[in-house]
Write an enzyme that holds these catalytic residues in place. Structure first.
Site, mmCIF file in Angstrom:
data_model
loop_
_atom_site.group_PDB
_atom_site.id
_atom_site.type_symbol
_atom_site.label_atom_id
_atom_site.label_comp_id
_atom_site.label_asym_id
_atom_site.label_seq_id
_atom_site.Cartn_x
_atom_site.Cartn_y
_atom_site.Cartn_z
ATOM 1 N N ARG A 216 1.163 -1.273 0.268
ATOM 2 C CA ARG A 216 -0.175 0.231 -0.495
ATOM 3 C C ARG A 216 0.696 1.020 -0.442
ATOM 4 N NH1 ARG A 216 -5.640 -0.383 2.004
ATOM 5 N NH2 ARG A 216 -6.190 -2.612 0.705
ATOM 6 N N ARG B 177 -3.322 7.120 1.159
ATOM 7 C CA ARG B 177 -3.840 7.805 1.923
ATOM 8 C C ARG B 177 -2.906 8.607 2.348
ATOM 9 N NH1 ARG B 177 -8.939 4.392 3.349
ATOM 10 N NH2 ARG B 177 -7.251 3.168 2.696
ATOM 11 N N ARG C 8 -6.936 11.912 -5.303
ATOM 12 C CA ARG C 8 -8.021 11.341 -4.924
ATOM 13 C C ARG C 8 -9.258 12.186 -4.783
ATOM 14 N NH1 ARG C 8 -12.002 8.942 -3.169
ATOM 15 N NH2 ARG C 8 -11.730 7.682 -1.841
ATOM 16 N N ASP D 296 -6.698 -2.544 -7.118
ATOM 17 C CA ASP D 296 -7.614 -2.931 -5.911
ATOM 18 C C ASP D 296 -7.495 -4.856 -6.147
ATOM 19 O OD1 ASP D 296 -8.715 -2.933 -3.117
ATOM 20 O OD2 ASP D 296 -9.665 -4.505 -4.048
ATOM 21 N N TYR E 265 -14.654 -11.567 -0.129
ATOM 22 C CA TYR E 265 -15.362 -10.797 -0.178
ATOM 23 C C TYR E 265 -17.250 -10.594 -0.805
ATOM 24 C CZ TYR E 265 -11.753 -7.872 2.038
ATOM 25 O OH TYR E 265 -10.701 -7.395 2.930
HETATM 26 O O1 CP3 Z 1 0.234 1.107 -3.145
HETATM 27 C C1 CP3 Z 1 -0.202 -0.432 -2.945
HETATM 28 O O2 CP3 Z 1 -0.394 -1.859 -2.684
HETATM 29 C C2 CP3 Z 1 -1.618 -1.067 -4.569
HETATM 30 C C3 CP3 Z 1 -2.766 -0.368 -4.276
HETATM 31 C C4 CP3 Z 1 -3.093 -1.899 -4.156
HETATM 32 C C5 CP3 Z 1 -4.235 -1.555 -3.279
HETATM 33 N N1 CP3 Z 1 -5.232 -2.028 -2.465
HETATM 34 C C6 CP3 Z 1 -5.026 0.383 -3.253
HETATM 35 C C7 CP3 Z 1 -6.246 0.813 -2.656
HETATM 36 C C8 CP3 Z 1 -3.051 -2.919 -3.676
HETATM 37 C C9 CP3 Z 1 -1.852 -4.003 -3.665
HETATM 38 C C10 CP3 Z 1 -4.582 -3.213 -2.980
HETATM 39 C C11 CP3 Z 1 -4.620 -4.878 -2.822
HETATM 40 C C12 CP3 Z 1 -6.415 -5.159 -1.828
HETATM 41 N N2 CP3 Z 1 -7.125 -4.283 -1.695
HETATM 42 C C13 CP3 Z 1 -5.459 -5.515 -0.701
HETATM 43 C C14 CP3 Z 1 -4.673 -7.106 -0.501
HETATM 44 C C15 CP3 Z 1 -3.909 -5.944 0.580
HETATM 45 C C16 CP3 Z 1 -4.399 -6.376 1.702
HETATM 46 O O3 CP3 Z 1 -4.295 -4.817 2.356
HETATM 47 O O4 CP3 Z 1 -4.334 -7.000 2.777
HETATM 48 C C17 CP3 Z 1 -7.268 -5.692 0.033
HETATM 49 C C18 CP3 Z 1 -7.576 -6.659 1.152
HETATM 50 C C19 CP3 Z 1 -8.292 -5.452 -0.724
HETATM 51 C C20 CP3 Z 1 -9.703 -5.040 -0.693
HETATM 52 C C21 CP3 Z 1 -9.753 -3.375 0.085
HETATM 53 N N3 CP3 Z 1 -9.780 -2.514 -0.524
HETATM 54 C C22 CP3 Z 1 -10.163 -2.660 1.712
HETATM 55 C C23 CP3 Z 1 -10.157 -4.087 2.465
HETATM 56 C C24 CP3 Z 1 -10.052 -1.552 1.483
HETATM 57 C C25 CP3 Z 1 -10.597 -0.362 2.012
HETATM 58 C C26 CP3 Z 1 -10.102 -0.674 3.315
HETATM 59 C C27 CP3 Z 1 -9.059 0.534 3.305
HETATM 60 O O5 CP3 Z 1 -7.859 0.616 3.384
HETATM 61 O O6 CP3 Z 1 -9.597 1.506 2.694
HETATM 62 C C28 CP3 Z 1 -9.617 -1.419 -0.096
HETATM 63 C C29 CP3 Z 1 -9.548 0.411 -0.855
HETATM 64 C C30 CP3 Z 1 -8.306 0.565 -1.261
HETATM 65 N N4 CP3 Z 1 -7.637 -0.258 -1.836
HETATM 66 C C31 CP3 Z 1 -7.862 1.789 -1.362
HETATM 67 C C32 CP3 Z 1 -6.003 1.496 -1.692
HETATM 68 C C33 CP3 Z 1 -5.712 2.814 -1.734
HETATM 69 C C34 CP3 Z 1 -8.748 3.312 -0.073
HETATM 70 C C35 CP3 Z 1 -8.924 4.141 -1.343
HETATM 71 C C36 CP3 Z 1 -8.983 5.497 -0.961
HETATM 72 O O7 CP3 Z 1 -8.002 5.846 -1.805
HETATM 73 O O8 CP3 Z 1 -9.929 5.275 -0.406
#
Ligand code: CP3
Length: 340
Positions: free
Chosen positions: A23, A27, A36, A72, A147
């Site tokens: 990640r 944010r 964003r 994602d 999910y």
């Molecule tokens: O920089 C990176 O790592 C690349 C981008 C990336 C995102 N999600 C962007 C994201 C990657 C590799 C992921 C993987 C992801 N997504 C996982 C596996 C990794 C982990 O954390 O266990 C999972 C379970 C998800 C599903 C997901 N996406 C959730 C549960 C959420 C909401 C929780 C949160 O952190 O907000 C997301 C949203 C998400 N994915 C954001 C980002 C940058 C936040 C979105 C925003 O800008 O509001």
């Protein structure tokens, strides 16, 4: 090209320990917030120019040794025909649960290039810009399934486990479709130019080892077998909260095992030392005072000294409250202390 990361994945000698963060685009970065602020998260994921921009931000700011495609793990679930929403403060939501035969039969196994051209386009744009390797990724089938079955995030995973225990044939039918979709998706990413692939099994740690072996691991093994037939890019398998599953994870077929922070990396070397290892600083350690933070980084590097290859990372994703300056401190400390 700086190929230190790829060398470490293959267990080759490197001049220093490469570092990237799960990640790393997100944010905690004001630069990400600025992009964003104008679009929803899904709009961002669907726009190659913006995905490229936010992928590059942490590379330019901190000098990470690898970039990870901005997307994602749930994007391919849209391509499977499901409605996906992201709700502020609640995360992902699938309004229609996948819990019965009708819903499983309705799942599409999509052609990734037709249904997710924006991902392949992002990979192409990034390869033109990057001087470090690009990591593509997917969710692992079990994590993706949670999910779909729970309609989003969960705490006890009641519906998923009920399906596993009471309707194993239905569960397996769903998993076969998710697995095939993921396999094709990762193959397409490699073909488009991804130089390594990470499979995120974020929820593997909620399973008893026997259930992990029966209900999650075979599908990961199947994806990796399929990948090996078409590409030789390094494959990273990250089973979060997986210390008790480590020996089983070692049979997934990956080149690299990602570690969360609950396991000591020296212990991991003794158990799965035939793999390169990635990890595993507690993301909240980034809130330590500078001196203690640097000391922890150095201790982790010492603990990993006998690894067949070490890629420094966090044990899970960076949290949004993290001060960016703390990230810079870690990247510099890893590079400085590990230079041989
Ligand atoms: O920089 C990176 O790592 C690349 C981008 C990336 C995102 N999600 C962007 C994201 C990657 C590799 C992921 C993987 C992801 N997504 C996982 C596996 C990794 C982990 O954390 O266990 C999972 C379970 C998800 C599903 C997901 N996406 C959730 C549960 C959420 C909401 C929780 C949160 O952190 O907000 C997301 C949203 C998400 N994915 C954001 C980002 C940058 C936040 C979105 C925003 O800008 O509001």
């Amino acid at each position: 090209m700086n190929d230190t990361f790829l060398k470490a994945c293959r267990g080759e000698k490197t001049d220093y320990t490469p570092v990237w963060f799960m990640r790393q685009a997100g944010r905690y970065l004001p630069d990400y917030q600025a992009v964003r602020g104008n679009v929803t998260f899904l709009e961002l994921c669907h726009t190659p120019e913006l995905c490229t921009e936010v992928t590059l931000q942490p590379i330019d700011i901190f000098g990470f040794d690898a970039a990870i495609l901005f997307s994602d793990i749930l994007i391919p679930m849209e391509a499977m025909g499901l409605d996906l929403e992201f709700h502020e403060g609640r995360g992902p939501v699938f309004p229609d649960p996948v819990r019965d035969r009708r819903a499983v039969d309705a799942l599409i196994v999509p052609d990734p290039r037709e249904t997710m051209p924006f991902v392949m386009e992002t990979i192409g744009l990034l390869r033109k810009e990057l001087r470090v390797p690009l990591i593509g990724f997917s969710g692992a089938p079990f994590t993706l399934a949670t999910y779909l079955v729970e309609c989003g995030s969960s705490k006890v995973f009641l519906e998923t486990k009920k399906m596993m225990y009471r309707a194993p044939e239905l569960y397996d039918a769903m998993m076969r479709k998710i697995t095939r979709c993921t396999s094709l998706y990762l193959q397409a990413q490699a073909k488009a130019g991804a130089q390594a692939l990470q499979i995120f099994d974020s929820w593997a740690g909620i399973l008893a080892p026997g259930d992990f072996r029966r209900f999650a691991l075979p599908y990961v093994q199947s994806i990796i077998r399929d990948l090996r037939e078409v590409t030789d890019v390094p494959i990273i398998y990250f089973a979060n909260n997986g210390a008790t599953l480590l020996d089983l994870s070692g049979t997934a077929g990956a080149d690299v095992l990602g570690l969360d922070w609950r396991v000591n990396i020296r212990d991991a070397v003794s158990r799965v030392g035939d793999h390169a290892l990635q990890g595993n600083l507690d993301p909240i350690a980034l809130f330590l005072p500078e001196k203690e933070l640097v000391a922890r980084v150095e201790r982790l590097l010492d603990d990993a000294a006998d690894a067949r290859g070490h890629i420094f990372n966090l044990g899970h994703g960076i949290v949004p409250q993290t001060p960016p300056d703390q990230v810079r401190i870690v990247v510099e400390a890893v590079h400085r202390y590990s230079t041989r």
